[in-house]
Design an enzyme around this catalytic site. Structure first.
Site, PDB file in Angstrom:
ATOM      1  N   ASP A  78       3.734   0.748  -1.014  1.00 39.02           N
ATOM      2  CA  ASP A  78       2.888  -0.270  -1.639  1.00 39.02           C
ATOM      3  C   ASP A  78       3.639  -0.749  -2.881  1.00 39.02           C
ATOM      4  OD1 ASP A  78       0.581  -1.774  -2.645  1.00 39.02           O
ATOM      5  OD2 ASP A  78      -0.609  -0.599  -1.255  1.00 39.02           O
ATOM      6  N   HIS A  96       5.532  -3.390  -1.781  1.00 40.93           N
ATOM      7  CA  HIS A  96       4.794  -4.656  -1.745  1.00 40.93           C
ATOM      8  C   HIS A  96       5.167  -5.544  -2.915  1.00 40.93           C
ATOM      9  CE1 HIS A  96       1.287  -3.350   1.111  1.00 40.93           C
ATOM     10  NE2 HIS A  96       2.467  -3.368   1.686  1.00 40.93           N
TER      11      HIS A  96
END
Length: 561
Positions: A304, A338
Site C-alpha cells: 500500500d 500505492h
C-alpha cells in the site's frame, strides 16, 4: 540545484557494544536544527534521539532457544522488563531464528536484533489478544501488535537483523492480484473464499468480519467472533518520546508495518520495510499525529502507501486535533507501493511543515500522492518537496485529490477513474483543505498522468508551486477546481492530443512550459468559473492550436505573453 542536498541533520545513533561494561550516557543526543530559511522561510526544530546504558542482556543466556520452534515470548518480555527495571540498556537478540509472540517495549530499552538474527512472530493468531487501539485514524479493537509500546520514553530497535510479522496468516488476498496458478495454490492451502469467488480469507472468522458491520468501540470481548479479521499493525507506538529505529528489516506485516501515533522525536534511519505488493493495507510507514521526526536512508517495498503522513480520521481526528508536523524525509527509496510519499487520506487533525528531499520512487502506483475527501476536515499546509526521481509510475506522478474513494489508485481492468458531476456543498469543519505546497526538481520517466490537481467545488486546492520538472507521461497537466497554481519551467513529455486541461480553476500561471512533438492542442479551458489564467514565456508554435475554450468560459479568461 537541489535545495535540501547536504543539509546537516546527522544525528548520532545509540551505539551497541556487547562486550561493554556499565556505562551511562548522560543526556539525550540531539540532531541539530535545520535552517530552511533561504528556500522556504522556516527552520525545522531539532530532533532528539535516545541514548542507552551499555548494559546488555542476551536473551540466549535467559534460556531463549533459536530453533524456530520454541516460543520465546515470555523470555523476550522478561529480558525487556529486567532491562527496564535495571535502569535501561540493550536487549540482544543474537544470530539465529527466534520464534516469539507479541513483544511489549519498555522505556530506556534498545532491542538490538543482531546481524543474522530473524525475529519471527508466530503465525498462531490466538497468541495475539484483542486490545483497544486505533484503526485508520479512529478508535477500534484490534489484535495486539507483534511489537507495541505506550507512554514510553527513550526506546529503540536497532541492528541489521530481520523482524517478520507473519502477515500471510492475517491478510485477505484479491484474486485479481494473483496469477491463476498462484490463486489455485492459495485456495488449496486452506482458508475460505467469498461468495463472489474473487477474494480469499485466511479463516471463516476473517470472512465474517469482512462482511459484518464493525462497531467503532466497545469491549474487546464483544469482537471474539470476528477476531481473525481484526489485523494488527506490526509496530504500534503510542504517545512515546525519543524513538530510534535503525538498520533492521521489518517485513510481512499483518496490516500497516510501522505506526507511530501521537509520538515525538522520532528517528528512522537505514531501515528496510518490505511487504508483498498485493498486501491489503500493507503500508510501510504511517506517521500519525506525530511531531519532530527524521526519516532518512530508508527503503520501502510494500503493498500500500510507502511513506505516509496521517493525523486521524473525520470527527475523531478533528476532536483529537493533533497535526503531524516538523518532519524531514530524505534520501529514501520506494519500490512498489500505492504512493511513494503520501499525505492522507486520514488527515483530519492537520499536517504542516513537512520537508521531503532527494527521494526515488520506482514502480509505485502514484509518486507524490496527496489525498483527502469530504468529511475529513483538517488543513494540510507548508509542504516542501525538492529532488524527486521517479520511473515506471502506473498512475499520476504528482496527485492532489480531494475525492479519495478508498480504492486502488490505478483502476482495475474494466473500472473507470472518471468522476461524476458533483455539486458544491456548504463549507463546514468537515471540509478538508490542501494549500501552500512547493514542489521543485522532479523527474519522472513514465507515468499515466504527469500532474493531476482535483479540488472540491466548495474548496479549491490552493497555492501550489511546481518548478523545474521533467515529466514523461501519457497525459500532461489536468487541473480541476484549483486556485493560485503555478507551474514554472515544467516539461510535459506526452503524446496526448491535448497537453494541458483546466476546468473551473482561477489564478493559474503557466510559465515556461515545454512540451514534446506537435500536439493538436496545447491548452483546453472549461468551466464557467475558470478565469485569470496566464500562459507566459512558452513557445506555442509547435502546437497546431494554442488554446481552446468552452462556450461557458468567461471572456478574456486567458492571458498570453
Amino acid at each position: 540545484m537541489k535545495v535540501l542536498t547536504g543539509l546537516a541533520l546527522m544525528g548520532v545513533a545509540a551505539t551497541f557494544r556487547p562486550d561493554a561494561g556499565v556505562h551511562r550516557i548522560d543526556g539525550p543526543k540531539t540532531n541539530p536544527p535545520v535552517s530552511l530559511n533561504a528556500a522556504f522561510g522556516y527552520d525545522l526544530p531539532p530532533v532528539i534521539t535516545p541514548t542507552f546504558r551499555k548494559d546488555t542482556i542476551n536473551i540466549s543466556k535467559l534460556g531463549a532457544v533459536a530453533d524456530g520452534l520454541t516460543l520465546n515470548t515470555a523470555i523476550l518480555n522478561k529480558a525487556i522488563e529486567q532491562c527496564n527495571r535495571g535502569g535501561g540498556g540493550v536487549v540482544l537478540v543474537p544470530r539465529g531464528l527466534w520464534l516469539t509472540g507479541p513483544i511489549a517495549l519498555k522505556s530506556n530499552v534498545n532491542l538490538h536484533v543482531a546481524s543474522g538474527a530473524l525475529l519471527q512472530f508466530t503465525n498462531q493468531r490466538d497468541a495475539y489478544p484483542l486490545v483497544k487501539t486505533t484503526w485508520e485514524g479512529e478508535d477500534a479493537v484490534r489484535n495486539q501488535a507483534p511489537i507495541s509500546g505506550t507512554d514510553l520514553e527513550n526506546i529503540a530497535i536497532t541492528g541489521s537483523g530481520i523482524l517478520d510479522g507473519a502477515g500471510e496468516v492475517w491478510r485477505m488476498v484479491k484474486k485479481s492480484k494473483l496469477t491463476a496458478d498462484q490463486w489455485k495454490k492459495l485456495v488449496a492451502s486452506g482458508g475460505v473464499v467469498n461468495d463472489k469467488q474473487d477474494s480469499w480469507y485466511p479463516s471463516a472468522q476473517s470472512l465474517k468480519g469482512a462482511t459484518a458491520t464493525i462497531k467503532k468501540d466497545g469491549a474487546p470481548g464483544n469482537y471474539l467472533d470476528i477476531k481473525d479479521f481484526l489485523r494488527p499493525n506490526m509496530l504500534s507506538l503510542t504517545r512515546c518520546k525519543r524513538i530510534l529505529l535503525e538498520g533492521v528489516t521489518f517485513q510481512n506485516s499483518p496490516a500497516w508495518c510501522l505506526h507511530p501515533l501521537l509520538c515525538e522525536h522520532i528517528t528512522l534511519r537505514n531501515l528496510n520495510v518490505k511487504n508483498p505488493w498485493y498486501a491489503q493495507n500493507g503500508d510501510g510507514l504511517d506517521l500519525e499525529s506525530c511531531r519532530n521526526g527524521l526519516v532518512e536512508n530508508c527503503t520501502f517495498d510494500v503493498g500500500d502507501d510507502g511513506i505516509c503522513i496521517k493525523s486521524g480520521r473525520d470527527e475523531q481526528g478533528r476532536k483529537r486535533g493533533v497535526p503531524t508536523e516538523n518532519i524531514l524525509v530524505r534520501n529514501c527509496r520506494v519500490y512498489h507501493a500505492h504512493g511513494g510519499f503520501v499525505i492522507g487520506s486520514e488527515m483530519s487533525g492537520g499536517v504542516r511543515n513537512l520537508y521531503v528531499s532527494n527521494c526515488t520512487f520506482m514502480g509505485t502506483d502514484v509518486g507524490l500522492r496527496f489525498k483527502t475527501a469530504r468529511g475529513r476536515g483538517g488543513v494540510v499546509e507548508n509542504i516542501f518537496i525538492d529532488g524527486i526521481d521517479m520511473t515506471d509510475i502506473a498512475g499520476e506522478a504528482i496527485l492532489f485529490d480531494m475525492y479519495y474513494a478508498a480504492k486502488d489508485p490505478v483502476p482495475q481492468q474494466g473500472e473507470s477513474n472518471e468522476l461524476p458531476a458533483i455539486p458544491a456543498q456548504p463549507l463546514s469543519e468537515a471540509t478538508p483543505q490542501f494549500r501552500a505546497f512547493q514542489v521543485r526538481n522532479v523527474i519522472c520517466k513514465g507515468a499515466e498522468t504527469a500532474i493531476l490537481v482535483r479540488g472540491l467545488p466548495e474548496m479549491a486546492v490552493k497555492d501550489i508551486l511546481i518548478e523545474n520538472a521533467v515529466l514523461q507521461a501519457r497525459k500532461g497537466f489536468v487541473c480541476i477546481e484549483s486556485e493560485n497554481i503555478r507551474l514554472k519551467n515544467v516539461s510535459l513529455i506526452t503524446n496526448a492530443k491535448t497537453v494541458m486541461q483546466i476546468q473551473n480553476s482561477r489564478n493559474l500561471t503557466l510559465d515556461k512550459i515545454q512540451y514534446s512533438g506537435n500536439p493538436e492542442l496545447l491548452l483546453h479551458i472549461s468551466g464557467d468559473r475558470s478565469k485569470d489564467i496566464r500562459l507566459l514565456n512558452t513557445d506555442t508554435s509547435h502546437a497546431r492550436k494554442t488554446v481552446e475554450t468552452d462556450a461557458n468560459v468567461p471572456i478574456n479568461s486567458l492571458t498570453t505573453k
